[in-house]
Scaffold this motif. Structure first.
Motif, PDB file in Angstrom:
ATOM      1  N   GLU A  83       0.793  -1.181   0.166  1.00 57.45           N
ATOM      2  CA  GLU A  83       0.065   0.068  -0.130  1.00 57.45           C
ATOM      3  C   GLU A  83       0.785   1.203  -0.180  1.00 57.45           C
ATOM      4  N   ALA A  84       1.775   1.308   0.840  1.00 52.06           N
ATOM      5  CA  ALA A  84       2.907   2.460   0.817  1.00 52.06           C
ATOM      6  C   ALA A  84       3.637   2.462  -0.562  1.00 52.06           C
ATOM      7  N   PHE A  85       3.986   1.521  -1.177  1.00 51.92           N
ATOM      8  CA  PHE A  85       4.612   1.525  -2.485  1.00 51.92           C
ATOM      9  C   PHE A  85       3.815   1.999  -3.419  1.00 51.92           C
ATOM     10  N   LEU A  86       2.464   1.835  -3.314  1.00 55.34           N
ATOM     11  CA  LEU A  86       1.340   2.297  -4.439  1.00 55.34           C
ATOM     12  C   LEU A  86       1.204   3.760  -4.160  1.00 55.34           C
ATOM     13  N   GLU A  87       1.252   4.228  -2.833  1.00 53.56           N
ATOM     14  CA  GLU A  87       1.262   5.614  -2.694  1.00 53.56           C
ATOM     15  C   GLU A  87       2.259   6.575  -3.144  1.00 53.56           C
ATOM     16  N   LYS A  88       3.529   5.937  -3.293  1.00 54.07           N
ATOM     17  CA  LYS A  88       4.451   6.619  -3.824  1.00 54.07           C
ATOM     18  C   LYS A  88       4.790   6.439  -5.250  1.00 54.07           C
ATOM     19  N   VAL A  98      -4.226  -2.343 -12.127  1.00 54.49           N
ATOM     20  CA  VAL A  98      -3.489  -2.117 -13.209  1.00 54.49           C
ATOM     21  C   VAL A  98      -2.160  -1.535 -12.704  1.00 54.49           C
ATOM     22  N   LYS A  99      -2.267  -0.314 -11.935  1.00 52.64           N
ATOM     23  CA  LYS A  99      -1.386   0.392 -11.446  1.00 52.64           C
ATOM     24  C   LYS A  99      -0.246  -0.501 -10.590  1.00 52.64           C
ATOM     25  N   ARG A 100      -0.836  -1.444  -9.779  1.00 51.90           N
ATOM     26  CA  ARG A 100      -0.031  -2.227  -9.025  1.00 51.90           C
ATOM     27  C   ARG A 100       0.797  -3.070 -10.145  1.00 51.90           C
ATOM     28  N   ASP A 101       0.178  -3.612 -11.130  1.00 57.26           N
ATOM     29  CA  ASP A 101       0.894  -4.497 -11.975  1.00 57.26           C
ATOM     30  C   ASP A 101       1.993  -3.816 -12.720  1.00 57.26           C
ATOM     31  N   LEU A 102       1.721  -2.553 -13.088  1.00 59.69           N
ATOM     32  CA  LEU A 102       2.824  -1.883 -13.814  1.00 59.69           C
ATOM     33  C   LEU A 102       3.852  -1.599 -13.053  1.00 59.69           C
TER      34      LEU A 102
END
Length: 357
Positions: free
Chosen positions: A215-220, A280-284
């Motif tokens: 979750e933190a990774f996606l926020e960044k 999709v954002k997570r996958d990319l």
């Protein structure tokens, strides 16, 4: 339907969180502003106590009970009875006061106990025979959780369906050998159970940490643009999953959303779109980080993790699992697992805030 659920379940093993300093990574779709030193709340591991081990073993003993129906005598303390009952106050039935086929151990103290003026629920069943219908009167205790029931008197019409004598096996070396492929003695079994519980506790910690760090990774991670085709595919998958759920319940999709999900079709579309875009954002982002940090799983790692996923999803063989779920889905899940493990290894755990505690 099974394919969609498994795909969703595997994907949910990962999540995101960020803080620290590391170089940016970028491509045509996303920019990762940070992937090392992400700050996440510290996850405490549950300590496995002797009591927890004993409780787990007792649950195994209870699950291995034998039940013999009694037909030639009245109910006694210690028996387990199958009853139907209807409770009333002043002749009016009340919520939570009725059930059918309820299993009750007489003397367990599970139901309303005795007061100065009335006998307890369970002891008033003692002495009755299978097939009897009778009425008992009890008084709710003054400290009953539902305050408006405190000290109230209630009548219960009871039908005694069946009486059972339930025997729980003793914890012996002989019983252990029938339950375990690893242990031969009680002490060995206790050790086996403790080790499994500690492994599960660690898996829980790892899962919570990985979810937080993802979750933190996606926020960044900033999105430049998302491939519309991938987003549409994710959305379609989500929609099909819930449509199949509606079919399983035997209702129309709109009725399922309103009745079971408490949302309108418009609300569903908005939330499904958001979930699809996040996926999709997570996958990319994971693919970009894996490429730049050489995190792509080897063929051996892929096969090992695919086999693990197959077992977790109750498939007998990994090839059937890959075929039904889709090899692309499995490969994506394996890669994301590698990435989230890397993120967790390089994160910074901090004491949680009061609100998080």
């Amino acid at each position: 339907m099974r394919k969609k659920w498994i795909a969703a379940g595997i994907g949910m093993i990962m999540a995101v969180s960020l803080t620290g300093c590391s170089g940016k990574l970028s491509n045509d779709y996303v920019t990762i502003n940070q992937y090392k030193g992400l700050e996440v709340s510290k996850v405490e591991k549950t300590e496995v106590t002797d009591e927890m081990v004993e409780n787990t073993i007792n649950s195994y003993l209870t699950a291995d009970q034998t039940k013999t129906e009694i037909t030639d005598r009245a109910a006694e303390l210690g028996d387990t009875v199958d009853i139907d009952y209807t409770g009333t106050m002043d002749g009016v039935a009340f919520d939570g006061g009725s059930d059918t086929g309820a299993m009750l151990e007489l003397g367990s103290g599970s139901f309303i106990g005795a007061t100065d003026s009335y006998k307890g629920f369970e002891e008033q069943i003692v002495g009755h025979n299978p097939g009897e219908t009778f009425t008992i009167t009890v008084q709710f205790p003054s400290d009953y959780p539902k305050a408006d029931f405190s000290d109230k008197v209630a009548d219960f019409e009871i039908k005694l369906n069946k009486i059972y004598e339930v025997k729980t096996p003793e914890l012996t070396d002989e019983w252990v050998q029938t339950m375990s492929e690893e242990s031969k003695t009680v002490e060995e079994f206790k050790k086996e159970i403790r080790e499994k519980m500690e492994k599960n506790a660690q898996s829980s910690v790892d899962g919570q940490l990985q979810q937080a760090v993802m979750e933190a990774f996606l926020e960044k991670t900033e999105v430049k643009k998302l491939p519309q085709e991938q987003v549409d595919e994710q959305y379609k998958s989500i929609e099909e999953t819930y449509q199949k759920m509606a079919e399983a319940y035997g209702v129309e999709f709109a009725e399922f959303l309103s009745g079971y999900m408490n949302m309108t079709e418009e609300q569903f579309k908005e939330q499904a779109q958001e979930v699809a875009e996040t996926a999709v954002k997570r996958d990319l982002a994971c693919k970009l980080l894996a490429e730049k940090k050489n995190l792509e799983p080897s063929d051996k790692e892929y096969e090992e993790m695919a086999e693990t996923y197959a077992k977790q999803s109750n498939y007998e063989d990994v090839e059937t699992f890959k075929k039904e779920v889709g090899e692309d889905v499995v490969k994506s899940a394996v890669l994301q697992q590698k990435v989230v493990e890397y993120l967790a290894d390089n994160c910074v755990q901090v004491e949680p805030s009061d609100s998080e505690k």
